[in-house]
Design a protein around this motif. Structure first.
Motif, PDB file in Angstrom:
ATOM      1  N   ALA A  20      38.255  37.368  14.763  1.00 46.77           N
ATOM      2  CA  ALA A  20      39.190  37.985  15.710  1.00 46.77           C
ATOM      3  C   ALA A  20      38.518  39.087  16.522  1.00 46.77           C
ATOM      4  N   GLU A  21      37.633  39.852  15.884  1.00 45.44           N
ATOM      5  CA  GLU A  21      36.991  40.951  16.612  1.00 45.44           C
ATOM      6  C   GLU A  21      36.085  40.456  17.738  1.00 45.44           C
ATOM      7  N   HIS A  22      35.544  39.249  17.569  1.00 49.03           N
ATOM      8  CA  HIS A  22      34.703  38.696  18.634  1.00 49.03           C
ATOM      9  C   HIS A  22      35.542  38.374  19.874  1.00 49.03           C
ATOM     10  N   LEU A  23      36.721  37.821  19.664  1.00 51.74           N
ATOM     11  CA  LEU A  23      37.602  37.539  20.799  1.00 51.74           C
ATOM     12  C   LEU A  23      38.020  38.832  21.484  1.00 51.74           C
ATOM     13  N   GLN A  24      38.267  39.867  20.699  1.00 50.45           N
ATOM     14  CA  GLN A  24      38.640  41.158  21.270  1.00 50.45           C
ATOM     15  C   GLN A  24      37.498  41.710  22.127  1.00 50.45           C
ATOM     16  N   GLN A  25      36.278  41.589  21.621  1.00 50.90           N
ATOM     17  CA  GLN A  25      35.121  42.077  22.372  1.00 50.90           C
ATOM     18  C   GLN A  25      34.909  41.266  23.655  1.00 50.90           C
ATOM     19  N   MET A  26      35.149  39.954  23.600  1.00 50.92           N
ATOM     20  CA  MET A  26      35.057  39.138  24.801  1.00 50.92           C
ATOM     21  C   MET A  26      36.098  39.567  25.829  1.00 50.92           C
ATOM     22  N   ASP A  27      37.322  39.834  25.353  1.00 50.77           N
ATOM     23  CA  ASP A  27      38.383  40.259  26.258  1.00 50.77           C
ATOM     24  C   ASP A  27      38.047  41.592  26.916  1.00 50.77           C
ATOM     25  N   GLU A  28      37.474  42.502  26.143  1.00 48.84           N
ATOM     26  CA  GLU A  28      37.079  43.798  26.702  1.00 48.84           C
ATOM     27  C   GLU A  28      35.991  43.627  27.755  1.00 48.84           C
ATOM     28  N   ALA A  29      35.026  42.744  27.468  1.00 51.34           N
ATOM     29  CA  ALA A  29      33.963  42.490  28.438  1.00 51.34           C
ATOM     30  C   ALA A  29      34.519  41.835  29.697  1.00 51.34           C
ATOM     31  N   LEU A  30      35.454  40.899  29.531  1.00 53.02           N
ATOM     32  CA  LEU A  30      36.063  40.228  30.680  1.00 53.02           C
ATOM     33  C   LEU A  30      36.760  41.228  31.593  1.00 53.02           C
ATOM     34  N   ALA A  31      37.450  42.191  31.009  1.00 59.24           N
ATOM     35  CA  ALA A  31      38.135  43.205  31.812  1.00 59.24           C
ATOM     36  C   ALA A  31      37.140  44.022  32.618  1.00 59.24           C
ATOM     37  N   ARG A  32      35.968  44.285  32.047  1.00 57.76           N
ATOM     38  CA  ARG A  32      34.950  45.082  32.739  1.00 57.76           C
ATOM     39  C   ARG A  32      34.179  44.250  33.761  1.00 57.76           C
ATOM     40  N   ILE A  33      34.062  42.948  33.535  1.00 55.24           N
ATOM     41  CA  ILE A  33      33.339  42.084  34.468  1.00 55.24           C
ATOM     42  C   ILE A  33      33.977  42.119  35.849  1.00 55.24           C
ATOM     43  N   THR A  34      35.271  42.315  35.893  1.00 56.26           N
ATOM     44  CA  THR A  34      35.993  42.287  37.172  1.00 56.26           C
ATOM     45  C   THR A  34      35.898  43.608  37.934  1.00 56.26           C
ATOM     46  N   ALA A  35      35.176  44.578  37.401  1.00 51.67           N
ATOM     47  CA  ALA A  35      35.107  45.895  38.036  1.00 51.67           C
ATOM     48  C   ALA A  35      34.480  45.800  39.430  1.00 51.67           C
ATOM     49  N   THR A  36      35.055  46.547  40.361  1.00 50.53           N
ATOM     50  CA  THR A  36      34.508  46.657  41.714  1.00 50.53           C
ATOM     51  C   THR A  36      34.455  48.134  42.083  1.00 50.53           C
ATOM     52  N   GLY A  37      34.085  48.414  43.325  1.00 47.75           N
ATOM     53  CA  GLY A  37      34.011  49.800  43.769  1.00 47.75           C
ATOM     54  C   GLY A  37      32.934  50.564  43.028  1.00 47.75           C
ATOM     55  N   GLU A  38      33.235  51.802  42.628  1.00 45.99           N
ATOM     56  CA  GLU A  38      32.245  52.656  41.970  1.00 45.99           C
ATOM     57  C   GLU A  38      31.807  52.093  40.621  1.00 45.99           C
ATOM     58  N   ASN A  39      32.664  51.284  39.997  1.00 51.37           N
ATOM     59  CA  ASN A  39      32.359  50.750  38.668  1.00 51.37           C
ATOM     60  C   ASN A  39      31.754  49.349  38.711  1.00 51.37           C
ATOM     61  N   ALA A  40      31.364  48.892  39.898  1.00 52.60           N
ATOM     62  CA  ALA A  40      30.892  47.514  40.044  1.00 52.60           C
ATOM     63  C   ALA A  40      29.701  47.216  39.146  1.00 52.60           C
ATOM     64  N   ASN A  41      28.797  48.180  38.986  1.00 55.43           N
ATOM     65  CA  ASN A  41      27.608  47.915  38.187  1.00 55.43           C
ATOM     66  C   ASN A  41      27.922  47.739  36.710  1.00 55.43           C
ATOM     67  N   ASP A  42      29.076  48.223  36.267  1.00 50.71           N
ATOM     68  CA  ASP A  42      29.450  47.998  34.874  1.00 50.71           C
ATOM     69  C   ASP A  42      29.704  46.521  34.619  1.00 50.71           C
ATOM     70  N   GLY A  43      30.032  45.764  35.686  1.00 51.39           N
ATOM     71  CA  GLY A  43      30.219  44.326  35.530  1.00 51.39           C
ATOM     72  C   GLY A  43      28.960  43.625  35.091  1.00 51.39           C
ATOM     73  N   ILE A  44      27.803  44.139  35.512  1.00 49.50           N
ATOM     74  CA  ILE A  44      26.525  43.556  35.107  1.00 49.50           C
ATOM     75  C   ILE A  44      26.323  43.742  33.613  1.00 49.50           C
TER      76      ILE A  44
END
Length: 238
Positions: free
Chosen positions: A122-146
């Protein structure tokens, strides 16, 4: 900060060079398990680079299993496994190097996706979901998507339950990061964010469904599309 660290030439791949300097300090024992790394601001001033570069270097060290990051606390050196893989050239990649990298990544990551579908927790799915939320970052936080993109793939490797996948993916994490950066330079940010979000979402859902064949196919598609985004046409047989 330790005097062995030096400012980085701007012609070099900055995050990799910074990660390499920290790695050497860890290997020499100058930085020991439990030691806290300097703050992003302190490292930014010491190396003469932006905090974005520092974040990417920290992400690389984390993916290589050198450090762990604690939310709101900082980054700490961790005990490394005896079988630790690290490649030290850190040079800028050309088209041939990209092709070599994908020829390694395709079978490695397709197999990892299938195993992750079988063995994830379950924790792996949670970590994937957290990463997915950050992948969509734009603007000043765009580099966090990388960084988030890299974290997503590392989570899949961890979900296999096989530390060799984590080790090998960590060893090539700086190269993977260079391909992510290159793909983002070729496309509009909004376009690449939408495409990558969709591909990673399909991967996540297939793994969550515990469907190894679907997960392998989703990763195969993602690898093929990732290669095309850096102008490569791959023959994928896996």
């Amino acid at each position: 900060m330790n005097g062995d660290f030096t400012q980085i030439m701007r012609t070099e791949h900055l995050p990799t060079r910074i990660a390499t300097q920290f790695s050497r300090q860890i290997q020499k024992g100058a930085l020991k398990p439990g030691d806290k790394l300097p703050t992003e601001l302190a490292m930014s001033k010491s190396f003469g680079v932006s905090r974005t570069v520092i974040r990417e270097a920290i992400a690389q060290l984390r993916n290589e299993g050198m450090i762990e990051t604690r939310q709101g606390v900082g980054a700490f050196v961790i005990e490394r496994p005896t079988r630790h893989i690290r490649l030290d050239d850190g040079g800028q990649m050309d088209k041939h190097a990209f092709r070599d990298l994908f020829q390694l990544r395709v079978p490695l990551e397709i197999e990892a996706a299938g195993l992750a579908a079988t063995y994830h927790r379950a924790e792996h799915l949670q970590q994937m979901d957290e990463a997915l939320a950050r992948i969509t970052a734009t603007g000043e936080n765009a580099n966090d998507g990388i960084v988030a993109d890299l974290d997503f793939h590392r989570t899949i490797a961890m979900a296999t339950g096989n530390d060799y996948f984590v080790q090998f993916l960590g060893a090539i994490s700086d190269r993977i990061m260079q391909t992510i950066v290159a793909s983002r330079e070729r496309l509009q940010l909004d376009e690449i964010v939408a495409v990558v979000r969709r591909e990673h979402g399909e991967l996540r859902d297939a793994i969550a469904a515990r469907d190894p064949l679907r997960a392998r196919e989703a990763m195969r598609t993602h690898m093929r599309n990732s290669a095309e985004r850096v102008a490569l046409q791959l023959e994928v047989y896996a």
